[in-house]
Design a protein around this motif. Structure first.
Motif, PDB file in Angstrom:
ATOM      1  N   ALA A  41       0.778  -1.228  -0.061  1.00 11.27           N
ATOM      2  CA  ALA A  41      -0.246   0.013   0.231  1.00 11.27           C
ATOM      3  C   ALA A  41       0.952   1.291  -0.106  1.00 11.27           C
ATOM      4  O   ALA A  41       1.938   1.202   0.478  1.00 11.27           O
ATOM      5  CB  ALA A  41      -0.975  -0.076   1.326  1.00 11.27           C
ATOM      6  N   ILE A 150      -3.953  -5.658   0.204  1.00  9.88           N
ATOM      7  CA  ILE A 150      -4.257  -4.256   0.816  1.00  9.88           C
ATOM      8  C   ILE A 150      -4.819  -3.556  -0.359  1.00  9.88           C
ATOM      9  O   ILE A 150      -3.892  -3.546  -1.453  1.00  9.88           O
ATOM     10  CB  ILE A 150      -3.059  -3.580   1.443  1.00  9.88           C
ATOM     11  CG1 ILE A 150      -2.785  -4.346   2.458  1.00  9.88           C
ATOM     12  CG2 ILE A 150      -3.783  -2.140   2.021  1.00  9.88           C
ATOM     13  CD1 ILE A 150      -1.357  -3.762   3.404  1.00  9.88           C
ATOM     14  N   SER A 151      -5.872  -2.858  -0.345  1.00  8.63           N
ATOM     15  CA  SER A 151      -6.559  -1.878  -1.310  1.00  8.63           C
ATOM     16  C   SER A 151      -6.998  -0.579  -0.667  1.00  8.63           C
ATOM     17  O   SER A 151      -7.214  -0.586   0.552  1.00  8.63           O
ATOM     18  CB  SER A 151      -8.030  -2.566  -1.827  1.00  8.63           C
ATOM     19  OG  SER A 151      -7.623  -4.066  -2.345  1.00  8.63           O
ATOM     20  N   ARG A 152      -6.732   0.272  -1.643  1.00  8.97           N
ATOM     21  CA  ARG A 152      -7.326   1.547  -0.812  1.00  8.97           C
ATOM     22  C   ARG A 152      -8.477   2.131  -1.700  1.00  8.97           C
ATOM     23  O   ARG A 152      -8.544   1.881  -2.983  1.00  8.97           O
ATOM     24  CB  ARG A 152      -6.046   2.990  -1.461  1.00  8.97           C
ATOM     25  CG  ARG A 152      -6.635   4.164  -0.883  1.00  8.97           C
ATOM     26  CD  ARG A 152      -6.257   4.587   0.277  1.00  8.97           C
ATOM     27  NE  ARG A 152      -6.720   5.878   0.495  1.00  8.97           N
ATOM     28  CZ  ARG A 152      -5.849   7.038   0.552  1.00  8.97           C
ATOM     29  NH1 ARG A 152      -4.744   6.784   0.316  1.00  8.97           N
ATOM     30  NH2 ARG A 152      -6.383   8.147   0.925  1.00  8.97           N
ATOM     31  N   ARG A 156     -10.058   4.878   2.967  1.00  7.44           N
ATOM     32  CA  ARG A 156      -9.929   3.959   3.851  1.00  7.44           C
ATOM     33  C   ARG A 156      -9.126   2.809   3.034  1.00  7.44           C
ATOM     34  O   ARG A 156      -8.809   2.585   1.959  1.00  7.44           O
ATOM     35  CB  ARG A 156     -11.150   2.791   4.312  1.00  7.44           C
ATOM     36  CG  ARG A 156     -12.060   3.456   5.263  1.00  7.44           C
ATOM     37  CD  ARG A 156     -12.870   2.752   6.137  1.00  7.44           C
ATOM     38  NE  ARG A 156     -13.669   1.904   5.064  1.00  7.44           N
ATOM     39  CZ  ARG A 156     -14.297   0.658   5.377  1.00  7.44           C
ATOM     40  NH1 ARG A 156     -14.264   0.299   6.583  1.00  7.44           N
ATOM     41  NH2 ARG A 156     -15.204   0.295   4.521  1.00  7.44           N
ATOM     42  N   TRP A 157      -8.080   2.368   3.792  1.00  9.34           N
ATOM     43  CA  TRP A 157      -7.254   1.051   3.390  1.00  9.34           C
ATOM     44  C   TRP A 157      -8.151  -0.113   3.792  1.00  9.34           C
ATOM     45  O   TRP A 157      -8.437  -0.316   5.102  1.00  9.34           O
ATOM     46  CB  TRP A 157      -5.992   0.900   4.033  1.00  9.34           C
ATOM     47  CG  TRP A 157      -5.061   2.162   3.352  1.00  9.34           C
ATOM     48  CD1 TRP A 157      -4.085   1.829   2.419  1.00  9.34           C
ATOM     49  CD2 TRP A 157      -4.801   3.393   3.649  1.00  9.34           C
ATOM     50  NE1 TRP A 157      -3.439   2.954   2.049  1.00  9.34           N
ATOM     51  CE2 TRP A 157      -3.821   4.214   2.710  1.00  9.34           C
ATOM     52  CE3 TRP A 157      -5.421   4.563   4.225  1.00  9.34           C
ATOM     53  CZ2 TRP A 157      -3.483   5.224   2.642  1.00  9.34           C
ATOM     54  CZ3 TRP A 157      -5.008   5.635   4.583  1.00  9.34           C
ATOM     55  CH2 TRP A 157      -4.370   6.226   3.483  1.00  9.34           C
ATOM     56  N   MET A 159      -7.793  -4.539   4.119  1.00  8.32           N
ATOM     57  CA  MET A 159      -6.841  -5.446   4.156  1.00  8.32           C
ATOM     58  C   MET A 159      -7.444  -6.854   4.142  1.00  8.32           C
ATOM     59  O   MET A 159      -8.055  -7.213   5.386  1.00  8.32           O
ATOM     60  CB  MET A 159      -5.816  -5.399   4.942  1.00  8.32           C
ATOM     61  CG  MET A 159      -4.664  -6.471   5.172  1.00  8.32           C
ATOM     62  SD  MET A 159      -3.239  -6.200   6.213  1.00  8.32           S
ATOM     63  CE  MET A 159      -4.034  -6.286   7.791  1.00  8.32           C
ATOM     64  N   SER A 175      -9.167  -2.854   8.740  1.00  6.56           N
ATOM     65  CA  SER A 175      -9.328  -1.407   7.662  1.00  6.56           C
ATOM     66  C   SER A 175      -8.210  -0.538   8.928  1.00  6.56           C
ATOM     67  O   SER A 175      -7.942  -0.830   9.692  1.00  6.56           O
ATOM     68  CB  SER A 175     -10.836  -1.105   7.736  1.00  6.56           C
ATOM     69  OG  SER A 175     -11.422  -0.590   9.114  1.00  6.56           O
ATOM     70  N   SER A 176      -7.945   0.430   7.843  1.00  8.53           N
ATOM     71  CA  SER A 176      -7.274   1.534   8.497  1.00  8.53           C
ATOM     72  C   SER A 176      -7.482   2.851   7.976  1.00  8.53           C
ATOM     73  O   SER A 176      -7.839   2.872   6.674  1.00  8.53           O
ATOM     74  CB  SER A 176      -5.554   1.220   8.301  1.00  8.53           C
ATOM     75  OG  SER A 176      -4.829   2.143   8.797  1.00  8.53           O
ATOM     76  N   GLY A 179      -3.236   3.399   6.840  1.00  9.28           N
ATOM     77  CA  GLY A 179      -2.626   2.354   6.312  1.00  9.28           C
ATOM     78  C   GLY A 179      -1.300   1.888   7.038  1.00  9.28           C
ATOM     79  O   GLY A 179      -0.828   0.833   6.740  1.00  9.28           O
ATOM     80  N   TRP A 182      -4.174  -0.715  11.945  1.00  9.74           N
ATOM     81  CA  TRP A 182      -5.165  -1.715  11.536  1.00  9.74           C
ATOM     82  C   TRP A 182      -6.187  -1.867  12.641  1.00  9.74           C
ATOM     83  O   TRP A 182      -5.769  -2.568  13.913  1.00  9.74           O
ATOM     84  CB  TRP A 182      -4.439  -2.948  10.877  1.00  9.74           C
ATOM     85  CG  TRP A 182      -3.717  -2.582   9.617  1.00  9.74           C
ATOM     86  CD1 TRP A 182      -2.313  -2.241   9.714  1.00  9.74           C
ATOM     87  CD2 TRP A 182      -4.188  -2.224   8.475  1.00  9.74           C
ATOM     88  NE1 TRP A 182      -1.946  -1.866   8.216  1.00  9.74           N
ATOM     89  CE2 TRP A 182      -3.185  -1.986   7.432  1.00  9.74           C
ATOM     90  CE3 TRP A 182      -5.600  -2.367   7.797  1.00  9.74           C
ATOM     91  CZ2 TRP A 182      -3.344  -1.651   6.021  1.00  9.74           C
ATOM     92  CZ3 TRP A 182      -5.615  -2.132   6.332  1.00  9.74           C
ATOM     93  CH2 TRP A 182      -4.413  -1.685   5.546  1.00  9.74           C
ATOM     94  N   GLU A 200      -9.651  -1.600  -5.946  1.00  6.62           N
ATOM     95  CA  GLU A 200      -9.315  -0.325  -5.658  1.00  6.62           C
ATOM     96  C   GLU A 200     -10.093   0.614  -6.167  1.00  6.62           C
ATOM     97  O   GLU A 200      -9.609   1.725  -7.045  1.00  6.62           O
ATOM     98  CB  GLU A 200      -7.624  -0.039  -5.884  1.00  6.62           C
ATOM     99  CG  GLU A 200      -6.782  -1.166  -5.070  1.00  6.62           C
ATOM    100  CD  GLU A 200      -5.466  -0.170  -4.804  1.00  6.62           C
ATOM    101  OE1 GLU A 200      -5.013   0.480  -5.600  1.00  6.62           O
ATOM    102  OE2 GLU A 200      -4.941  -0.464  -3.536  1.00  6.62           O
TER     103      GLU A 200
END
Length: 372
Positions: A41, A150-152, A156-157, A159, A175-176, A179, A182, A200
């Protein structure tokens, strides 16, 4: 195909086991079987984050006629011992427990996730965040947490990871907002759905994901079909990234005439380009116990990911023994590259992969390679 920028960036010797979540829980000595299959990420500061799978194993797994494995329970890690006579230990990554009506296995290592911060180009380690490591915390993770993706999506990120236990082989979501820190969300897919990749970006307000359910039985395609029966990359949609509905139409399926992709599964989270969703995935050619893992790619329609615009049957990445030669004494499987992360690098993509189930590989691939 060779690329100018292609290197191992992090491996077993870079992990400090004195700071492992397992440290101090039992007397047996451990080592890092592999530090590999990293999610990737872009952080707000421009650096990259790899979420590295650290597979921690016993130095002496066989003791007093038993083979031992590590398990989390009630806030602690402990050891189980199985009679060696009941076990098949041919695969160094796991052992099969004989005597039942089903295939039952245990792992020779327990995996946890280690955040490793890299320079913006992915070619230098900036920091290793042991204080933010993610370890099992519930019964459904008692044998470990594996293979983060991991996707943005928006602010939010997200995972996904595979949580392993006798209860289920499930996909769990974290989630984060930055990034790096978590929060565990929940189990989002149930048994043996191992490669879940969240797109994404959304389509018409919906989250999309690739999934890859496994099983021991598949129904045959007609004899003249271009498709091969077996594991394939499916699709699912969700209003909130927690509750997922399988998509009616299939995603990417293995071709009948391509043995190198006899079994396939997701690799990197689909990333949106001007030409559509770029997705990297893995194909496995049967060979001995583990098989040969290579990375391939497809382009999916931006408004309809079930429509495959283009697939390249030539491998994008293959295992590179030159990279792992300095680690020859640690190699236990070969012919494996498993791409798990992608980031935009300007005129190229930065691809993070697991190499030989041992170390993290960073490759810069020009966008022109994909016709972009």
């Amino acid at each position: 195909m060779a690329f100018a920028t292609d290197k191992l960036i992090f491996g077993p010797d870079d992990v400090d086991l004195s700071r492992s979540p397992l440290a101090g829980h039992f007397a047996a000595e451990t080592y890092v079987l592999g530090a590999f299959n990293p999610g990737l990420a872009r952080l707000p500061n421009g650096n990259l984050l790899m979420m590295v799978r650290v597979a921690e194993a016993l130095v002496q797994p066989i003791d007093d006629g038993h083979v031992r494995c590590i398990r989390w329970s009630d806030g602690r890690f402990s050891l189980d011992a199985w009679p060696l006579a009941l076990c098949d230990t041919a695969d160094p990554r796991k052992f099969l427990v004989r005597g039942g009506a089903w295939r039952v296995m245990a792992l020779t290592s327990l995996s946890w996730l280690l955040p490793v911060e890299l320079a913006p180009d992915g070619l230098e380690v900036i920091a290793v965040h042991y204080d933010r490591a993610i370890a099992p915390h519930a019964d459904f993770q008692c044998y470990g947490i594996e293979d983060a993706r991991i996707s943005r999506v928006g602010e939010r990120w997200l995972m996904t990871s595979c949580s392993v236990s006798p209860e289920r082989h499930s996909t769990t979501l974290y989630s984060s907002l930055d990034g790096l820190d978590w929060r565990f969300e929940d189990i989002v897919l149930d048994h043996q759905n191992k490669d879940m990749l969240i797109f994404e970006g959304q389509i018409d307000g919906q989250y999309w994901a690739q999934t890859r359910p496994l099983g021991d039985l598949y129904f045959a395609y007609p004899p003249d079909s271009p498709w091969r029966a077996g594991p394939s990359i499916n699709l699912a949609t969700s209003p909130d990234a927690l509750h997922w509905k399988p998509h009616r139409r299939p995603g990417i399926r293995p071709h009948a005439d391509t043995l190198a992709t006899a079994r396939i599964g997701g690799g990197t989270p689909p990333i949106l380009t001007d030409a559509g969703w770029l997705t990297l995935w893995h194909g496995v050619e049967p060979k001995e116990i583990v098989g040969i893992y290579r990375t391939y790619w497809s382009l999916l329609a931006a408004d309809d990911p079930a429509r495959v615009l283009r697939t390249d049957h030539a491998p994008l990445l293959e295992a590179n023994p030159v990279l792992t030669r300095p680690l020859e004494d640690k190699i236990y499987v070969r012919d494996i590259v498993f791409s798990t992360g992608i980031a935009d690098g300007g005129d190229h993509f930065i691809i993070a992969s697991g190499e030989a189930d041992l170390a993290c590989r960073i490759t810069h691939i020009p966008k022109a390679r994909f016709g972009l």
